[in-house]
Design a protein around this motif. Sequence first.
Motif, PDB file in Angstrom:
ATOM      1  N   ASP A  99       0.821  -1.213   0.000  1.00 37.54           N
ATOM      2  CA  ASP A  99       0.000   0.000   0.000  1.00 37.54           C
ATOM      3  C   ASP A  99       0.857   1.266   0.000  1.00 37.54           C
ATOM      4  O   ASP A  99       0.555   2.233  -0.705  1.00 37.54           O
ATOM      5  N   THR A 100       1.936   1.238   0.764  1.00 31.63           N
ATOM      6  CA  THR A 100       2.822   2.409   0.828  1.00 31.63           C
ATOM      7  C   THR A 100       3.500   2.651  -0.503  1.00 31.63           C
ATOM      8  O   THR A 100       3.525   3.792  -0.998  1.00 31.63           O
ATOM      9  N   ILE A 101       4.051   1.604  -1.111  1.00 32.06           N
ATOM     10  CA  ILE A 101       4.746   1.838  -2.373  1.00 32.06           C
ATOM     11  C   ILE A 101       3.779   2.216  -3.487  1.00 32.06           C
ATOM     12  O   ILE A 101       4.128   3.005  -4.358  1.00 32.06           O
ATOM     13  N   MET A 102       2.565   1.716  -3.425  1.00 32.05           N
ATOM     14  CA  MET A 102       1.584   2.116  -4.444  1.00 32.05           C
ATOM     15  C   MET A 102       1.189   3.582  -4.283  1.00 32.05           C
ATOM     16  O   MET A 102       0.984   4.285  -5.273  1.00 32.05           O
ATOM     17  N   SER A 103       1.113   4.046  -3.059  1.00 35.20           N
ATOM     18  CA  SER A 103       0.830   5.459  -2.821  1.00 35.20           C
ATOM     19  C   SER A 103       1.981   6.320  -3.348  1.00 35.20           C
ATOM     20  O   SER A 103       1.758   7.338  -4.011  1.00 35.20           O
ATOM     21  N   ILE A 104       3.214   5.901  -3.076  1.00 34.59           N
ATOM     22  CA  ILE A 104       4.386   6.621  -3.573  1.00 34.59           C
ATOM     23  C   ILE A 104       4.401   6.587  -5.099  1.00 34.59           C
ATOM     24  O   ILE A 104       4.693   7.594  -5.751  1.00 34.59           O
ATOM     25  N   TRP A 105       4.056   5.439  -5.684  1.00 39.31           N
ATOM     26  CA  TRP A 105       4.036   5.292  -7.136  1.00 39.31           C
ATOM     27  C   TRP A 105       3.032   6.260  -7.773  1.00 39.31           C
ATOM     28  O   TRP A 105       3.365   6.976  -8.721  1.00 39.31           O
ATOM     29  N   LEU A 106       1.818   6.285  -7.254  1.00 38.40           N
ATOM     30  CA  LEU A 106       0.777   7.133  -7.845  1.00 38.40           C
ATOM     31  C   LEU A 106       1.124   8.614  -7.718  1.00 38.40           C
ATOM     32  O   LEU A 106       1.118   9.354  -8.710  1.00 38.40           O
ATOM     33  N   LYS A 107       1.469   9.048  -6.518  1.00 42.03           N
ATOM     34  CA  LYS A 107       1.805  10.467  -6.319  1.00 42.03           C
ATOM     35  C   LYS A 107       3.034  10.858  -7.126  1.00 42.03           C
ATOM     36  O   LYS A 107       3.085  11.941  -7.721  1.00 42.03           O
ATOM     37  N   GLY A 108       4.024   9.963  -7.137  1.00 44.72           N
ATOM     38  CA  GLY A 108       5.259  10.251  -7.872  1.00 44.72           C
ATOM     39  C   GLY A 108       5.016  10.404  -9.359  1.00 44.72           C
ATOM     40  O   GLY A 108       5.557  11.307 -10.002  1.00 44.72           O
ATOM     41  N   ASN A 109       4.208   9.518  -9.924  1.00 41.06           N
ATOM     42  CA  ASN A 109       3.889   9.616 -11.353  1.00 41.06           C
ATOM     43  C   ASN A 109       3.124  10.884 -11.667  1.00 41.06           C
ATOM     44  O   ASN A 109       3.408  11.571 -12.655  1.00 41.06           O
ATOM     45  N   GLN A 110       2.151  11.217 -10.841  1.00 45.21           N
ATOM     46  CA  GLN A 110       1.362  12.419 -11.089  1.00 45.21           C
ATOM     47  C   GLN A 110       2.214  13.681 -10.970  1.00 45.21           C
ATOM     48  O   GLN A 110       2.037  14.628 -11.739  1.00 45.21           O
ATOM     49  N   GLN A 111       3.169  13.694 -10.044  1.00 41.46           N
ATOM     50  CA  GLN A 111       4.025  14.868  -9.864  1.00 41.46           C
ATOM     51  C   GLN A 111       5.086  14.978 -10.959  1.00 41.46           C
ATOM     52  O   GLN A 111       5.371  16.068 -11.442  1.00 41.46           O
ATOM     53  N   ALA A 112       5.656  13.845 -11.360  1.00 39.40           N
ATOM     54  CA  ALA A 112       6.754  13.864 -12.329  1.00 39.40           C
ATOM     55  C   ALA A 112       6.276  13.981 -13.770  1.00 39.40           C
ATOM     56  O   ALA A 112       7.059  14.334 -14.649  1.00 39.40           O
ATOM     57  N   HIS A 113       4.999  13.696 -13.991  1.00 41.28           N
ATOM     58  CA  HIS A 113       4.485  13.662 -15.361  1.00 41.28           C
ATOM     59  C   HIS A 113       3.236  14.529 -15.526  1.00 41.28           C
ATOM     60  O   HIS A 113       2.180  14.024 -15.918  1.00 41.28           O
ATOM     61  N   PRO A 114       3.325  15.822 -15.280  1.00 40.44           N
ATOM     62  CA  PRO A 114       2.150  16.687 -15.433  1.00 40.44           C
ATOM     63  C   PRO A 114       1.670  16.774 -16.879  1.00 40.44           C
ATOM     64  O   PRO A 114       0.539  17.200 -17.129  1.00 40.44           O
ATOM     65  N   PHE A 115       2.485  16.348 -17.812  1.00 45.89           N
ATOM     66  CA  PHE A 115       2.142  16.361 -19.225  1.00 45.89           C
ATOM     67  C   PHE A 115       1.279  15.154 -19.628  1.00 45.89           C
ATOM     68  O   PHE A 115       0.847  15.050 -20.770  1.00 45.89           O
ATOM     69  N   ILE A 116       1.029  14.243 -18.681  1.00 49.77           N
ATOM     70  CA  ILE A 116       0.163  13.086 -18.916  1.00 49.77           C
ATOM     71  C   ILE A 116      -1.056  13.238 -18.006  1.00 49.77           C
ATOM     72  O   ILE A 116      -0.916  13.556 -16.820  1.00 49.77           O
TER      73      ILE A 116
END
Length: 150
Positions: free
Chosen positions: A11-28
């Motif tokens: 659960d923790t790594i999935m939360s990090i994964w989702l937030k990280g992707n949304q922050q690093a990829h604002p163009f998607i």
Amino acid sequence: MIREYQTKDLDTIMSIWLKGNQQAHPFIDSQFFENNFELVKMLIPASTIFVQDIDGVRGFIGLMDNYISGLFVDEQYRRQHVGKALIAKAKQLHNQLNVLVYKQNTQAIAFYQSQGFQVVDQSLNEETNEPELLMTCIVNHTIKIGKCAL
């Protein structure tokens, strides 16, 4: 401490994964990552995962053989050498590492370059229609002591 993934980390790594992707990829569109959340959660055990755990998971790296399937660090621990430590762990295990990085993710490109990766190819991601770069790092495991190599 870098350690192997445990089921309790999911659960923790999935939360990090989702937030990280949304922050690093604002163009998607962030919906893309939300739509893929359950699939990624199901696929996590198929990768070799290492986490940095110091009073909780701060980041993780996923490896499929010598391919980095993901490297994510919790926002509050970025720029504190978590990613560097996770890359170092991967380098201990492989002679070569490969990773795909979106071309617009200039921070990730700069990070990987600082870790010895070089851009070797460019392609178009079929799911997002965004250009991505294939980056490779050749790892030298030779340790020299005096004139001897181990």
